[in-house]
Design a protein around this motif. Structure first.
Motif, short mmCIF file in Angstrom:
data_model
loop_
_atom_site.label_atom_id
_atom_site.label_comp_id
_atom_site.label_asym_id
_atom_site.label_seq_id
_atom_site.Cartn_x
_atom_site.Cartn_y
_atom_site.Cartn_z
N SER A 36 39.42 35.20 37.41
CA SER A 36 38.56 35.42 38.58
C SER A 36 37.14 34.97 38.30
N ARG B 219 45.78 42.10 37.60
CA ARG B 219 45.41 41.71 38.96
C ARG B 219 43.89 41.67 39.10
N ARG C 81 40.86 40.76 42.47
CA ARG C 81 40.67 40.45 43.89
C ARG C 81 39.22 40.05 44.12
N GLU D 213 36.42 39.12 47.14
CA GLU D 213 36.15 39.29 48.55
C GLU D 213 34.81 38.64 48.88
N ASP E 217 43.54 37.01 46.08
CA ASP E 217 44.22 37.91 45.14
C ASP E 217 44.90 37.11 44.05
#
Length: 373
Positions: free
Chosen positions: A200, A240, A242, A244, A179
């Motif tokens: 990211s 933000r 994330r 995975e 995160d």
């Protein structure tokens, strides 16, 4: 209808998530309650079940483990007995695994061998991991087996094929969640923000260099980022993001090295993009390392059977928490050929049900051989 087919098809209709296998546990207990009870001892643990078949002598205990959970996949097989649970499917063959275990238990409830038998119906193999917790229970410690067996269906092999090997069979696996938190803002003023979509994307690119430049080329490892989420709408810079994914290695040492490099790269992202980052490895599975002697003995035994073909296969990057069960107890896992055009975790997985009789017949002969030796 063959009773094994009926069991498999009924179980196929009720797949459930790990530690939520309430209907599955109820089905198992109901079935087991109708078997001859003279030699059986039954204990439950969360949504799992232990069944001990008392041996005639009882000097040793042979363990047999099956997993019982399903996967969050919408089924597309169009079978008459398709899943009745929306968004869930037995897409990894655990319905077959349970059926084979019940077939064996049915036989041995009336025909015990010298050794005790311990059947373990384990929840949450697909996550968050039930094996490591199950072997820590008082029930398991009280009935601890001297060896453990398990199988996994293999769509790529024809029915009648058994594939395994001594030593490493399945990889070490770990989930990966990263995160990132920066500073969001208006798309027209990027200089006032710290864009986590850009951060990211940079991190994903960097992660791909870990295997190619940090793992011995003679070893094997995989880092896969399967999902990225970030942002809200097209004209707002994301605060933000994330990531995975999953990590798979063929050695414990490589897993440690890969994680150390991930942590170093994430620290660099924090500095370079002025953001905060957290890493969660989620569910981690120990490698399935088949004990050399018992696996070789099993392969030799299978080679004498005329209706099955045993193959010495290569190790795979698949993960299985059965590895925890054979970490300290001799045991092995093998692939059972089911001849499906679609692979594991596919919405159209259609195993050949003839494999059920093959597995029950073979394992009955093998357990008779081991349990009366």
């Amino acid at each position: 209808m063959n009773h094994l087919l009926q069991i498999r098809r009924e179980l196929h209709q009720i797949p459930e998530k790990g530690f939520e296998e309430v209907k599955t546990q109820r089905y198992l207990l109901n079935y087991i309650s109708k078997l001859p009870q003279e030699h059986l001892q039954i204990e439950t643990w969360r949504t799992g079940v232990f069944v001990r078949v008392k041996g005639k002598v009882g000097d040793n205990t042979i363990g047999y483990r099956t997993d019982i959970d399903g996967l969050p996949i919408e089924e597309e097989t169009e079978l008459e007995f398709s899943s009745t649970h929306e968004g869930m499917m037995h897409a990894c063959g655990h319905d077959l695994h349970m059926t084979i275990a019940l077939g064996l238990l049915t036989h041995y409830s009336s025909n015990p061998v010298n050794d005790h038998l311990l059947f373990m119906f384990q929840p949450a193999e697909e996550g968050p991991g039930g094996a490591e917790l199950m072997i820590q229970t008082e029930v398991f410690k009280r009935w601890k087996p001297d060896m453990i067996i398990a199988l996994h269906i293999a769509p790529e092999y024809p029915v009648g094929t058994i594939a395994t090997k001594p030593g490493l069979l399945f990889a070490n696996t770990s989930e990966l969640f990263i995160d990132l938190k920066g500073k969001g803002g208006h798309a027209a003023f990027p200089h006032q923000t710290n864009d986590m979509v850009v951060a990211s994307c940079s991190l994903v690119t960097q992660l791909q260099s870990i295997v190619s430049r940090n793992v011995n080329p003679l070893d094997s490892a995989v880092i896969t980022i399967g999902k990225i989420t970030g942002g809200t709408v097209q004209n707002i810079i994301a605060e933000r993001a994330r990531l995975e994914g999953t990590i798979r290695t063929l050695s414990v040492e490589s897993m440690s090295k890969v994680k150390a490099r991930i942590e170093a790269m994430v620290k660099g992202i924090e500095i370079g993009y002025d953001c905060q980052a957290t890493i969660d490895y989620g569910c981690m599975y120990h490698q399935v390392d088949n004990e050399e002697q018992v696996t070789s003995e099993f392969m030799k035994f299978v080679s004498t059977e005329t209706d099955v073909n045993v193959i010495h296969c290569s190790e795979a990057m698949t993960g299985e928490d059965f590895g925890y069960m054979i970490k300290d107890i001799p045991g092995f896992m093998f692939w059972l050929g089911v001849n499906s055009p679609y692979g594991l975790h596919h919405a159209k997985l259609t195993p050949d049900e003839n494999a059920l009789d093959v597995a029950v017949s073979l394992l009955t002969k093998y357990i008779n051989f081991k349990g009366t030796a």
